[in-house]
Design a protein around this motif. Structure first.
Motif, mmCIF file in Angstrom:
data_model
loop_
_atom_site.group_PDB
_atom_site.id
_atom_site.type_symbol
_atom_site.label_atom_id
_atom_site.label_comp_id
_atom_site.label_asym_id
_atom_site.label_seq_id
_atom_site.Cartn_x
_atom_site.Cartn_y
_atom_site.Cartn_z
ATOM 1 N N ALA A 48 19.288 5.836 31.344
ATOM 2 C CA ALA A 48 20.681 5.375 31.771
ATOM 3 C C ALA A 48 21.043 3.972 30.887
ATOM 4 N N TRP A 49 19.898 3.225 30.765
ATOM 5 C CA TRP A 49 20.041 2.033 29.940
ATOM 6 C C TRP A 49 20.138 2.318 28.496
ATOM 7 N N ALA A 50 19.389 3.301 27.989
ATOM 8 C CA ALA A 50 19.363 3.557 26.646
ATOM 9 C C ALA A 50 20.631 4.055 26.183
ATOM 10 N N ASN A 56 27.335 0.693 23.469
ATOM 11 C CA ASN A 56 27.873 -0.494 23.016
ATOM 12 C C ASN A 56 27.343 -1.109 21.774
ATOM 13 N N THR A 57 26.715 -0.039 20.782
ATOM 14 C CA THR A 57 26.467 -0.415 19.575
ATOM 15 C C THR A 57 26.778 0.567 18.569
ATOM 16 N N PHE A 92 28.513 9.583 27.018
ATOM 17 C CA PHE A 92 28.440 9.285 25.700
ATOM 18 C C PHE A 92 29.735 9.092 25.022
ATOM 19 N N THR A 93 30.007 7.926 24.648
ATOM 20 C CA THR A 93 31.220 7.136 24.251
ATOM 21 C C THR A 93 30.981 6.805 22.619
ATOM 22 N N ASP A 94 29.878 6.942 22.188
ATOM 23 C CA ASP A 94 29.638 6.730 20.819
ATOM 24 C C ASP A 94 28.486 7.576 20.213
#
Length: 531
Positions: A48-50, A56-57, A92-94
């Motif tokens: 979840a963190w990854a 956000n990157t 997944f937004t990126d």
């Protein structure tokens, strides 16, 4: 109970490629997943963190699964916030690339019936309102519009669905296994929230290479009693679906392999067998639906509903079957407890069209393909190859077409001359026995030997290494191996269907084929080792 989107309901009940380019990375980072639990976005090293870090990157980041013990458990995951309920735990937004490194993403969903029976992912049962959900079956992730995601070398075991893909996205999945899916989910007392392997929206491109889908148990229900509107492991609307060197096999009798509402699907050098087998294609919303099945084997068996045990094209959709083998055994086809009569003009969907059904302007074309149907009289299937159906009482017609280098097996109700008329091809091959049966005479021999062509299919395609080369519709390359990895031609000829039996001069098939199971041997070894 979770209902399909209204547009989807309308799509399947009406009468009757945009390719997303992966983003160029502006910057890239690698996030290693070391935790054995799914975790939260605040838990450093968790999956979840990854995902949160990658979102956000900017750029095409890499998520590398490195969990000790080779397993990441999702039983304590938290679903994404949304209106109502949902089963997804990742968003997944990126764009991102996920390196699975053969890690297992695993859930252990459990329900207990009112009578105290325990059901899990290996002995599944359709949930009822009286059941108690002990552990939910979660779905992996939602992919936002326009996002590119690549996943490889991953084993997914005991989840609900895999990916729900937004518009104009691009998804590539390779060397991945997805198995033991169940729909257990506490959602206000219904305990039932089924999802497929992939649901793809408009303009999306899905590439599946060396993927295994097995033991899929979503227990989908029919839509408004429309038997032809079956759901599938891969459901796509106005999308491009490419499937190569893959296996789809399952346990659910109400679940097809692929349902395409407009767009293009290419299934190449793949095996679709067991209960999760049906293919369905139709035009939708002004977009043609075209399904190309090349050098592939489809085998309908294992107590499969007649409504699903078929390739169907309707509402203008086209299914083109090239160098493909289709085997259907009526002994395992359920026609609702023998509700069909003999002889019959009954338009009942279950009584006709298994394994080939075209209606409402749909077309199925055979090219260098073999279709075998046995024991259909025992199942009371009236017309295994049908180009008529009356959905909701409205008669409609489609087309079954063939070249002169295809074979279709006669049945108790359809003689060879009748088949030549039906397929509008006087040269259609119908004589002889195409495949060897077991000692009982009622079953195909076990795969792969049961699909090796016999007399009428051997060495029919001439100049197979020249003018009549077999072409992959995905990338335009020449197909040089049959569906089991053997040479696709022998002495300049090719056999009808997806399996090459002529490995020696003359019309003698080889039934040993010790190397046949070597097809994608590493993939099959991974299947065994991951169990």
């Amino acid at each position: 109970m979770r209902r399909p989107p209204l547009r989807r309901l309308l799509a399947v009940l009406l009468p009757m490629g945009v390719v997303a380019t992966p983003l160029t990375p502006a910057s890239a980072a690698t996030f290693n997943v070391t935790e054995a639990e799914w975790g939260a976005s605040s838990t450093v090293g968790s999956f979840a963190w990854a995902i949160d870090q990658s979102n956000n990157t900017p750029g095409l980041d890499v998520i590398s699964l490195q969990a000790a013990g080779g397993l990441i458990n999702v039983d304590n995951a938290t679903t994404l916030p949304s209106i109502g309920f949902n089963t997804f735990i990742g968003s997944f937004t990126d764009s991102v690339q996920i390196e699975g490194n053969n890690i297992r993403l695993e859930g252990d969903p459990v329900i207990i019936s009112s009578g105290g029976l325990v059901f899990n992912k290996t002995n599944p049962s359709k949930p009822r309102q009286s059941d108690v959900v002990v552990r939910n079956a979660y779905s992996f992730g939602r992919v936002a519009d326009g996002v590119s995601i690549q996943i490889k070398n991953l084993v997914v075991d005991g989840l609900n669905g895999f990916l729900e893909v937004g518009k104009n996205a691009a998804v590539s999945v390779s060397n991945t296994i997805f198995r033991n899916s169940v729909p257990y989910f506490a959602n206000g007392g219904n305990n039932y929230a089924p999802n497929g392997f992939i649901q793809a929206d408009d303009g999306t491109t899905i590439n599946l290479d060396k993927v295994v889908l097995e033991k899929l148990n979503p227990f989908f229900e029919g839509i408004f009693q429309a038997e032809f509107a079956f759901d599938a492991a891969i459901a796509a609307s106005k999308a491009v679906i490419n499937i190569s060197d893959s296996i789809i096999r399952g346990s659910s009798t109400t679940y097809g392999a692929l349902s395409l509402l407009g767009g293009t699907a290419n299934i190449v050098s793949s095996v679709i067998t067991g209960s999760a087998g049906g293919l369905s294609v139709r035009d939708f919303d002004g977009v043609d639906g075209v399904m190309n099945v090349v050098n592939s084997l489809l085998r309908f068996e294992n107590s499969m509903s007649s409504a699903i045990a078929r390739i169907q094209a309707f509402a203008g959709g086209e299914a083109n079957l090239t160098a493909t083998t289709i085997q259907a055994n009526g002994l395992y086809v359920d026609t609702n407890g023998g509700s069909c009569s003999v002889p019959s003009s009954d338009p009942n969907y279950l009584c006709n069209g298994s394994p080939l059904q075209a209606f409402s302007g749909g077309t199925i074309r055979l090219k260098e393909s073999a279709v075998s149907a046995i024991n259909m009289d025992l199942a009371l299937v009236q017309d295994p190859y049908s180009e008529t159906y009356a959905p909701f009482g409205n008669p409609s017609f489609g087309d079954l077409l063939s070249d002169a280098n295809s074979y279709v097996q006669p049945t108790a109700t359809l003689s060879g001359p009748a088949l030549q008329t039906l397929f509008n091809q006087p040269g259609l091959l119908t004589d002889g026995v195409p495949y060897v049966l077991d000692a009982s005479g009622l079953l195909y021999s076990p795969l792969p030997e049961g699909a090796v062509p016999a007399g009428p299919l051997l060495a029919v395609i001439l100049d197979a290494d020249g003018a009549n080369q077999l072409i992959n519709p995905i990338d335009g390359s020449v197909i040089t191996k049959d569906v089991y990895g053997n040479p696709r031609t022998a002495f300049g000829t090719r056999d009808i269907g997806a399996v090459q039996g002529t490995q020696v001069p003359g019309p003698l098939p080889i039934f040993g084929l010790g190397a046949a199971l070597g097809w994608s041997r590493r993939l099959r070894n991974r299947v065994r080792k991951s169990r």
